[in-house]
Enzyme design. Structure first.
Site, PDB file in Angstrom:
ATOM      1  N   CYS A 148      45.062  40.519  32.873  1.00 48.93           N
ATOM      2  CA  CYS A 148      46.411  41.094  32.874  1.00 48.93           C
ATOM      3  C   CYS A 148      47.096  40.969  31.519  1.00 48.93           C
ATOM      4  O   CYS A 148      48.132  41.600  31.290  1.00 48.93           O
ATOM      5  CB  CYS A 148      47.268  40.420  33.942  1.00 48.93           C
ATOM      6  SG  CYS A 148      46.667  40.642  35.633  1.00 48.93           S
ATOM      7  N   CYS A 159      42.213  38.653  41.207  1.00 54.45           N
ATOM      8  CA  CYS A 159      41.366  39.189  42.276  1.00 54.45           C
ATOM      9  C   CYS A 159      41.034  40.658  42.009  1.00 54.45           C
ATOM     10  O   CYS A 159      41.939  41.507  42.006  1.00 54.45           O
ATOM     11  CB  CYS A 159      42.069  39.052  43.629  1.00 54.45           C
ATOM     12  SG  CYS A 159      41.083  39.678  45.011  1.00 54.45           S
TER      13      CYS A 159
END
Length: 337
Positions: A148, A159
């Site tokens: 991210c 995930c």
């Protein structure tokens, strides 16, 4: 010219990576859509003959399906929460920090900032946890996600199946998603099993529905086994008030490593994820206490940790200008990503 090509290539790779990151989610969505068709149409409307049985199966199935898809949606689209501006270096401090060539002066700048923040965890060497990518001092339980490209409050893991970072803002939804996924697979398997046996014994005519019913049981059982293991593991983490990262790497406090540093007892540990109002435990709405920056700790008594002395401070606080109590800080600073 070469630099321009490199930038274009880098941008293209990032774009491809973003597109490919949605492939696991697309796979799950396609499997769920097929399971919906197979159960509702091929099983309930075609195979099941009893009208009462049809109605009961469909009502219970859709009740579970709604919560299953709702929690999956929330797990995917609830954005990870990042540290507020209190933990970031100001523009002026950032310029000074980057232009400063003396490491000891850089360390002192960060030490002075850490003293004004409620940070009690350290690196393995006992240094203040600083992210040199986001230019911030990490709050307790916060970690940098390389996928991210941001620091995530109370990060648990990234995930791929939800294409999202699981942390403070959506861990409750992720846990609920696992629970309803297990229930979804279990319900399908138990209601399909009797018709699976009938098809297997040849008691029902071999029609198109046979393939869907047989394969539906196989897929439900396969996902059930994998999901129940994952769900059980996260239930154990919740009961100990740990994240996945903390289970693999013991958190270090100012007093040293403590694997049970955030363990408040079974009931309070559950409340740290779901909140103290049980009516919200099964519903995918935000009810986790606190703001994700500070957490009550077992290793500190009430006089040292105001979060244990006053549970009202656990409530959501979206005011980024809030003054934080001063916390002790080590004299060493070490960047950590």
């Amino acid at each position: 010219m070469r630099r321009g090509w490199k930038m274009a290539l880098s941008g293209g790779l990032r774009c491809c990576r973003r597109v490919l990151s949605w492939v696991p989610v697309l796979v799950i969505v396609l499997v769920v859509l097929w399971s919906y068709y197979a159960y509702v149409f091929e099983l309930c409307l075609v195979t099941v003959l009893s009208p009462a049985e049809k109605v009961i199966y469909l009502i219970l199935y859709h009740a579970i399906f709604v919560f299953f898809t709702w929690t999956y949606w929330k797990s995917i689209f609830t954005l990870p929460q990042q540290p507020n501006q209190k933990f970031h270096l100001s523009y002026t401090d950032k310029e000074r920090y980057e232009n400063e060539e003396r490491p000891e002066v850089q360390k002192q700048m960060l030490v002075d900032m850490a003293k004004k923040l409620p940070v009690y965890t350290r690196t393995g060497s006992g240094a203040v946890r600083f992210c040199d990518r986001c230019h911030l001092i990490k709050p307790d339980r916060c970690h940098h996600c390389s996928v991210c490209a941001m620091c995530v409050l109370k990060m648990d893991h990234h995930c791929p199946w939800v294409n999202n970072c699981i942390g403070f803002s959506n861990y409750k939804f992720f846990l609920q998603f696992l629970a309803y996924s297990v229930l979804y697979c279990l319900y399908i398997a138990t209601t399909v099993f009797s018709y699976f046996i009938k098809y297997w014994r040849g008691e029902l005519p071999s029609v198109r529905s046979k393939f869907h019913v047989l394969f539906l049981l196989f897929v439900a059982c396969m996902f059930f086994v994998s999901l129940v293991i994952l769900f059980g593991y996260h239930c154990w983490l919740v009961s100990r008030n740990k994240t996945t990262l903390e289970a693999f790497c013991t958190p270090v406090f100012t007093s040293g490593p403590e694997k049970n540093g955030f363990n408040l007892g079974f009931i309070k540990n559950i409340q740290q994820v779901f909140g103290d109002k049980k009516k919200f435990w099964l519903i995918p709405i935000g009810s986790s206490p606190g703001d994700g920056h500070s957490f009550p700790m077992r290793s500190m008594n009430e006089s040292q940790n105001p979060l244990l002395a006053n549970e009202e401070t656990w409530e959501d606080n979206e005011d980024d200008n809030q003054d934080y109590p001063e916390g002790s800080s080590s004299l060493a600073v070490e960047t950590e990503t």
